[in-house]
Design a protein around this motif. Structure first.
Motif, PDB file in Angstrom:
ATOM      1  N   LYS A  54       0.825  -1.204   0.000  1.00  0.00           N
ATOM      2  CA  LYS A  54       0.000   0.000   0.000  1.00  0.00           C
ATOM      3  C   LYS A  54       0.862   1.258   0.000  1.00  0.00           C
ATOM      4  O   LYS A  54       0.563   2.235  -0.691  1.00  0.00           O
ATOM      5  CB  LYS A  54      -0.932  -0.012   1.216  1.00  0.00           C
ATOM      6  N   THR A  55       1.942   1.230   0.797  1.00  0.00           N
ATOM      7  CA  THR A  55       2.838   2.385   0.838  1.00  0.00           C
ATOM      8  C   THR A  55       3.487   2.617  -0.515  1.00  0.00           C
ATOM      9  O   THR A  55       3.628   3.763  -0.965  1.00  0.00           O
ATOM     10  CB  THR A  55       3.925   2.195   1.914  1.00  0.00           C
ATOM     11  N   ASN A  56       3.874   1.536  -1.177  1.00  0.00           N
ATOM     12  CA  ASN A  56       4.534   1.666  -2.480  1.00  0.00           C
ATOM     13  C   ASN A  56       3.620   2.267  -3.541  1.00  0.00           C
ATOM     14  O   ASN A  56       4.077   3.007  -4.419  1.00  0.00           O
ATOM     15  CB  ASN A  56       5.065   0.310  -2.940  1.00  0.00           C
ATOM     16  N   GLU A  57       2.338   1.965  -3.479  1.00  0.00           N
ATOM     17  CA  GLU A  57       1.402   2.572  -4.420  1.00  0.00           C
ATOM     18  C   GLU A  57       1.422   4.093  -4.280  1.00  0.00           C
ATOM     19  O   GLU A  57       1.385   4.823  -5.271  1.00  0.00           O
ATOM     20  CB  GLU A  57      -0.014   2.042  -4.161  1.00  0.00           C
ATOM     21  N   ILE A  58       1.507   4.564  -3.033  1.00  0.00           N
ATOM     22  CA  ILE A  58       1.542   6.006  -2.783  1.00  0.00           C
ATOM     23  C   ILE A  58       2.870   6.601  -3.239  1.00  0.00           C
ATOM     24  O   ILE A  58       2.903   7.621  -3.939  1.00  0.00           O
ATOM     25  CB  ILE A  58       1.319   6.293  -1.280  1.00  0.00           C
ATOM     26  N   LEU A  59       3.976   5.971  -2.842  1.00  0.00           N
ATOM     27  CA  LEU A  59       5.300   6.502  -3.175  1.00  0.00           C
ATOM     28  C   LEU A  59       5.532   6.576  -4.673  1.00  0.00           C
ATOM     29  O   LEU A  59       6.102   7.551  -5.179  1.00  0.00           O
ATOM     30  CB  LEU A  59       6.394   5.634  -2.538  1.00  0.00           C
ATOM     31  N   ARG A  60       5.123   5.548  -5.395  1.00  0.00           N
ATOM     32  CA  ARG A  60       5.325   5.554  -6.853  1.00  0.00           C
ATOM     33  C   ARG A  60       4.611   6.740  -7.493  1.00  0.00           C
ATOM     34  O   ARG A  60       5.123   7.346  -8.443  1.00  0.00           O
ATOM     35  CB  ARG A  60       4.821   4.246  -7.462  1.00  0.00           C
ATOM     36  N   GLY A  61       3.459   7.088  -6.953  1.00  0.00           N
ATOM     37  CA  GLY A  61       2.728   8.226  -7.486  1.00  0.00           C
ATOM     38  C   GLY A  61       3.345   9.565  -7.130  1.00  0.00           C
ATOM     39  O   GLY A  61       3.188  10.543  -7.859  1.00  0.00           O
ATOM     40  N   LEU A  62       4.084   9.607  -6.005  1.00  0.00           N
ATOM     41  CA  LEU A  62       4.688  10.860  -5.549  1.00  0.00           C
ATOM     42  C   LEU A  62       6.046  11.124  -6.186  1.00  0.00           C
ATOM     43  O   LEU A  62       6.289  12.216  -6.728  1.00  0.00           O
ATOM     44  CB  LEU A  62       4.839  10.833  -4.021  1.00  0.00           C
ATOM     45  N   THR A  63       6.957  10.161  -6.098  1.00  0.00           N
ATOM     46  CA  THR A  63       8.327  10.378  -6.589  1.00  0.00           C
ATOM     47  C   THR A  63       8.878   9.226  -7.428  1.00  0.00           C
ATOM     48  O   THR A  63      10.007   9.306  -7.906  1.00  0.00           O
ATOM     49  CB  THR A  63       9.304  10.613  -5.412  1.00  0.00           C
ATOM     50  N   GLY A  64       8.105   8.141  -7.558  1.00  0.00           N
ATOM     51  CA  GLY A  64       8.594   6.999  -8.326  1.00  0.00           C
ATOM     52  C   GLY A  64       9.413   6.014  -7.521  1.00  0.00           C
ATOM     53  O   GLY A  64       9.922   5.029  -8.069  1.00  0.00           O
ATOM     54  N   TRP A  65       9.533   6.248  -6.210  1.00  0.00           N
ATOM     55  CA  TRP A  65      10.306   5.343  -5.355  1.00  0.00           C
ATOM     56  C   TRP A  65       9.414   4.249  -4.787  1.00  0.00           C
ATOM     57  O   TRP A  65       8.185   4.318  -4.886  1.00  0.00           O
ATOM     58  CB  TRP A  65      10.962   6.127  -4.212  1.00  0.00           C
ATOM     59  N   GLU A  66      10.053   3.241  -4.196  1.00  0.00           N
ATOM     60  CA  GLU A  66       9.316   2.190  -3.513  1.00  0.00           C
ATOM     61  C   GLU A  66      10.190   1.554  -2.439  1.00  0.00           C
ATOM     62  O   GLU A  66      11.415   1.692  -2.453  1.00  0.00           O
ATOM     63  CB  GLU A  66       8.846   1.120  -4.493  1.00  0.00           C
ATOM     64  N   ILE A  67       9.540   0.881  -1.491  1.00  0.00           N
ATOM     65  CA  ILE A  67      10.249   0.119  -0.459  1.00  0.00           C
ATOM     66  C   ILE A  67      10.588  -1.255  -1.036  1.00  0.00           C
ATOM     67  O   ILE A  67       9.745  -1.889  -1.670  1.00  0.00           O
ATOM     68  CB  ILE A  67       9.383  -0.058   0.802  1.00  0.00           C
TER      69      ILE A  67
END
Length: 245
Positions: A54-67
């Motif tokens: 769930k966190t990665n879905e948000i991060l990818r939309g913000l800066t393209g990063w992921e855990i």
């Protein structure tokens, strides 16, 4: 590997909540505004351990990063390779109740709570990706990696920032520690303006609170210092080789 969320025990969830509640009250005054903003953006709360998917879905939309889930501390080559490709390595295990106050190896609270919110800031992640690319490029040179680790240590892990005339914390090594959060902003340690030369000449210790902290004026300042970091480390490498010859 993957985070298997259903494997977390009631104690794991309780430990996360306790650690969160210890740190959260101090954040509005002590932490950089970008951290508290990022904390809300990635939906971290005291109610439960973050779900990486769930966190990665948000991060990818913000800066393209992921855990990117890892079992623990990874070797330098993989560490830099992952971050050069916008993947932040984070362990999935949580400390035990008996380890609330001291932990030798970083757990998920450090890796996730303290690091991930700032991955929502573009200038910050651009800096992080670039120094990781340097590390990937220099991975065969032990001295280069040692010098680069000082930059990483005094910025990403233990960096301070000046905001509206006040010194705030952005370093994850501080933000995951209630004790160091208070200590780093006190008059006890040394505080220096951000200076690439001085950082490259300043060793650090992992087994105690820091004696020295460096203060940036903005995340853009970090990003703009990348050419200086690269050129000065390369100059030191050249000097070392000439001394050997």
């Amino acid at each position: 590997m993957k985070q298997i969320y259903e494997n977390y025990t009631a104690e794991d969830q309780k430990v996360w909540g306790i650690l969160f509640d210890r740190q959260f009250p101090s954040l509005p005054k002590a932490a950089t505004t970008e951290f508290t903003k990022g904390l809300k953006q990635v939906n971290f709360t005291n109610e439960g351990i973050p779900n990486f998917e769930k966190t990665n879905e948000i991060l990818r939309g913000l800066t393209g990063w992921e855990i990117y889930a890892v079992p623990g501390i990874v070797e330098d080559g993989l560490f830099f390779e992952l971050m050069a490709n916008k993947k932040f390595p984070a362990t999935t295990w949580v400390r035990k109740m008996s380890q609330l106050d001291y932990l030798e190896e970083p757990d998920m609270f450090h890796d996730v709570f303290a690091h991930i919110p700032l991955l929502a800031n573009q200038a910050f992640v651009d800096f992080l990706q670039a120094i990781s690319q340097f590390g990937h490029e220099w991975i065969e040179d032990e001295w280069a990696i040692h010098l680069l680790s000082r930059i990483y240590w005094y910025t990403i892990e233990f960096g301070l920032i000046r905001e509206d005339g006040e010194v705030k914390i952005y370093g994850a090594g501080i933000l995951s520690s209630a004790g160091e959060t208070k200590y780093s902003l006190s008059d006890e340690p040394n505080h220096f303006e951000y200076d690439v030369d001085k950082i490259l000449e300043t060793p650090y210790r992992k087994d105690k609170m820091q004696e020295n902290y460096f203060i940036i004026e903005s995340y853009e300042q970090l990003y703009k210092s990348l050419p200086e970091i690269k050129s000065k480390i390369e100059a030191k490498l050249k000097q070392g080789k000439e001394a050997v010859v």
